[in-house]
Structures are given as C-alpha cells and as structure tokens.
Design an enzyme around this catalytic site. Sequence first.
Site, PDB file in Angstrom:
ATOM      1  N   SER A 112       0.789  -1.234   0.000  1.00 43.19           N
ATOM      2  CA  SER A 112       0.000   0.000   0.000  1.00 43.19           C
ATOM      3  C   SER A 112       0.818   1.280   0.000  1.00 43.19           C
ATOM      4  O   SER A 112       0.251   2.367  -0.168  1.00 43.19           O
ATOM      5  CB  SER A 112      -0.960   0.011   1.195  1.00 43.19           C
ATOM      6  N   GLY A 159       3.415   9.669   6.630  1.00 41.05           N
ATOM      7  CA  GLY A 159       3.968   8.443   6.092  1.00 41.05           C
ATOM      8  C   GLY A 159       2.912   7.540   5.491  1.00 41.05           C
ATOM      9  O   GLY A 159       1.804   7.977   5.163  1.00 41.05           O
ATOM     10  N   HIS A 160       3.255   6.282   5.344  1.00 35.64           N
ATOM     11  CA  HIS A 160       2.321   5.264   4.875  1.00 35.64           C
ATOM     12  C   HIS A 160       2.919   3.900   5.180  1.00 35.64           C
ATOM     13  O   HIS A 160       4.135   3.722   5.185  1.00 35.64           O
ATOM     14  CB  HIS A 160       2.061   5.391   3.375  1.00 35.64           C
ATOM     15  N   ASP A 161       2.050   2.935   5.444  1.00 36.30           N
ATOM     16  CA  ASP A 161       2.445   1.549   5.662  1.00 36.30           C
ATOM     17  C   ASP A 161       1.921   0.692   4.524  1.00 36.30           C
ATOM     18  O   ASP A 161       0.880   0.997   3.922  1.00 36.30           O
ATOM     19  CB  ASP A 161       1.872   1.010   6.970  1.00 36.30           C
ATOM     20  N   GLY A 162       2.620  -0.392   4.252  1.00 41.62           N
ATOM     21  CA  GLY A 162       2.165  -1.343   3.256  1.00 41.62           C
ATOM     22  C   GLY A 162       2.320  -2.758   3.776  1.00 41.62           C
ATOM     23  O   GLY A 162       3.378  -3.133   4.273  1.00 41.62           O
ATOM     24  N   GLY A 206       2.964 -11.783   2.851  1.00 45.60           N
ATOM     25  CA  GLY A 206       4.320 -12.143   3.211  1.00 45.60           C
ATOM     26  C   GLY A 206       5.348 -11.043   3.053  1.00 45.60           C
ATOM     27  O   GLY A 206       6.552 -11.328   3.010  1.00 45.60           O
TER      28      GLY A 206
END
Length: 554
Positions: free
Chosen positions: A136, A378-381, A385
């Site tokens: 993401s 920010g952003h997380d993805g 896995g």
Amino acid sequence: MIGTCWSRARTRRSPPDAAHSRCPCAPPYESRRVRSCVRRHQSPVRRRSSRTSARPAPNGHHGRVPTPPPTPAPEPRLPDPDELRSRLAEACERARVPGAVLGVSVDGERTVVAHGVRNVATGEAMTVDTVNQVASVSKVFTATTLLLLCDEHGIGLDTPAADVLPELAGADPAVTVRRLLDHSSGIQCDLFDDFGPGPDAIGRYAAAVPGIGSVVAPGRFFSYSNAGYVALGRLVERLGGASYDRVLARRLFGPLGTERTTLRLDEAVLHRVAVGHDLGPADAGAGGNGASGATVPRARPWIDQRSISPTGGVISCVPDLLRLCELHLADGAGVLGASTARAMRVRSSTTPDPYTAGPGWGLGLTDCTGSDGEPVWGHDGLGVGLAAYVRIVPGRRWAVAMMGAAGHTRPAWQELWRELLREQGMVMPELPAPDPGIDPGIDPGIDPGIDPGIDTDRYVGRFSRLSQDLEVRVGDHGGLELVTTPTGVLARFGQPTTAPLRPVTTDVFAVRATTGVEAAVVFTDELGGTGRAARPAYLHTGLRATPRATPQDR
C-alpha cells in the site's frame, strides 16, 4: 500499530529489556499506547481530584513554578551504518523476520543497511538494492502522480469523481476526487477480483467499483478503500494518456531518478528480488504434519495482478523509497507543485480509530503526528508475506524507510523507527504515558478473557463488508470474542480466526492481530432502538469501517 503487551495503566515504565522479556514482539514502551491514546481522543475523562490549594512557590510566584524554556533539539544526523545494521539485525531476530532493508535520509544524505536473506529457500543475502513489492505504499506514488496531473488539467479536488471518470457514472456526487484520496468516499475496500493481465485491467476494475456499494455515506468518516485508489489509478491513465505503469514511469519514476522502481515483473527480475515470507509449521515439509507447534519463516509468492497496481503493485527498493520521501520533504522538488505537495500533508479526514496508524489522513499520506504536535507523515504497506513503511518529518528534512521480506515485519519496524526519532531529539509519534490521575474505568489487571462488567449486548452481532465477515459474540469464558472470516478472493489467503476482545474503555477493545501485535477494535456511530439501548452501527478495525450486517443485529 498497537504494542503487543498491555499492562497496568499506573505501572511505571519498564526499561526496554524488561519490556522485551514480557513479550518478545513488543517494542519498548508500546504496551500502554492504546490506553493512553483513548484518554487523549475520548472525552470526558474521569480524573481523580488532584487539585491543591495555591500557595507561594519558592520563587515568589503563586501556583505552579514556571516551566523552564525547552532545550533546543539537536540537529538531525545520519546514524552510523554499522550501528544501524546491528540494530536492524537485532530487531529482525526478535520479530523472526528473515530479511529487511532500512534507510534514513537527512537533508538528502542517506544511510541504508540490509540484514538477513531475501529468500529462505535459496539463502541469497538481502542487499540494500533488493527490490520487493511495497504493497500500500504504492498509494503514495498514485496520489503524487494524480495530483500533478490534476494541477496540469485544472481539475479541482472537490469535483465529483464521476464527472472526470466515466467508469464511475452513477456514483454518488458526494464521492469527490478528494474523498477518494483521503479515504472518506465510503466505498467498499477490498475488491480483489482479477481483471486480467491486459492494459484494460485497471479500467475494468474501476468500472466495477460502483457496483460494490459503500460501507458508509461519503464524508461521514474515514474508511480505508483499496477500490477507491484503483479508481484513482484509472484517472491517472485518463489524464496521462497512457497505461498506469507508463504514466508513472514517465511522470514520476523518471523525474525522481529512481533506479529500480517499476510495476512490471519482467523488469523487476533484472534486479535482486526478495520474496514474501510468513510463519509456517517447522515440520510441515518432508512428510511432517506441523504437530510440533514450532514455526519458521517460509517463502510465499508475489501477487501478480495488474488491476490492483495503483493500490498495491509498485515494486521498489529502500533507496528509491527514500527518493520519494525526499520529494515530499522538498515540497515537490520541482516535480510536484510546492503548494500541492504541502496540501498532501494537511489532514483531510479523521478516523474513528486513531490508534492503528494515526489520527487522520491527508491526500495520500497518513497523519502520524504524535503528542508533541510536530508533523510526521507516512504510509504503511502490508502484502502477502511482505511489508514496507515510510515516514517523513518535514520540519527536519528527515525520513526513514524500511522493507521487510515478511508479513510480520511490523514489530521490528515499530521498534526501529521510534528509536531513531528519540535519538534525533524528537518526541515519538505516539501518545504520552498515562496520567496517573486518570481512572481507567476498568480493573487494568483483569484477565483478557473476563468481562469486567461491560454490556455485552451492546456489541454482539454480525458485521460484514466486502471480503470479510466479523462476528462479535460471548465466548465460553464469559467475555467478548471476535471471529474474523475472510471471504471471496481473500479466503485463499487466510482461515477464520477467533480471538478474545480485551476491553480498554467504552467502545474500544484490543485484539491480537496476525502480525503479532494487538490491534484496536473501535465501535462507533450509535443506532437508536425502541426497547433496547443504542448499539454501535460500525466496528472499525484495520483502518476499515464494517457495518452491522442485518437489521436483526441492529
């Protein structure tokens, strides 16, 4: 994300080693984040009386002694590479992450280090230039490109999306470009049907979006939407006059000077590539049945689905992620207009769950600002896995990025980036320790499976959205538990799980997530009802709002 351990609200902070001894996955001081978060974001709070009579202070002032001026924060500096590599190794070993890359940028200068292997099946070493899917974090690439195209074409962000995107014909006019960007469109989140490998895949997906419906009215509140970002990807294609991958390569990857960022697997294999990993039974291979209960990292294939490229398909490396961060630290760096770049870092929607990622969302960026008020974005993805993370502190021209070859990378990431912030003299973007004068409202020492007197009828019922069903029920232990069942395409990637809901305060619970940390579960938007107490209409967890499934449940 919320830390792994939950401890007594008024217990003094333990040193990092003690925190890890309680729970190997917990980063230092994470255990009390949700509870302190609740006290900040919910009101009124109940406080024990701590008022004292005013009396002259030693310096002659009445009341409190004036607070001395704060000590100036040190200038941000790059960490020592050897020390950073050692920290990365220790954090990955604690979290059982087979390999990861971590990078820090200060005023355009970078330190990037790697640890472990990029594939446990082959034993190939992880390197700083290894590429992986960034899940993401792809949305930051999509939003940045879309906004520069909107500037060029004079498209206002409050324009109804259907006016500029024929695939959304018939959609609610309140679904605007802005609301797609800040996840307040209300559109369902997780449509993961495969629309084929052809150049029309994103367009076909976007045309299906109006048919999947909404979980909440546009503009009501934040609810993460992967589907909404695929629609934005289609708008990128229309405004850019080419396929999504070609537009990004020409308008963003090239001007940024990225070296290994792509959306095409045939280009990714030209570089060192990491595969995904999850934790599986140690003895499941070679005729074993996993009966030992031990787990080890095992390799997982990438998802190759062109239609979800705008929401999760970018393939990149940490040095290139830092280049993207540096563009935003430099207010667009000439690639994106400065005012538009700054607008991306203004909170545009607010989430009912400020504990998982932050209090709100900008235009493609998460607002991770903490208790000191210094802006952090920010952003997380999180993929199958694999995981990727970026954070920027614009006021200090400081950024950090990490990629992990495991879906359970989050505990290592949380530990590392908060430590790095503290060392730069910055307050961690989390809430302060609980005020000892606040009554938590429940016995903080309760067993997680025991109901501390809450009205279970207020919460029980079925909640449903696209690709996931949730049931809140009373378990055999007498407390509430959450049954999570993936549906549709997601059923291929997971099995139903049952976990106790640990009460934190009214309408806020915690549940152990599959990543090993505890996630917030927030009930919101009360429904009225004759003959019964009002019941929350939505369960908000994992950034997504899930409505009650049937009238009977209301």
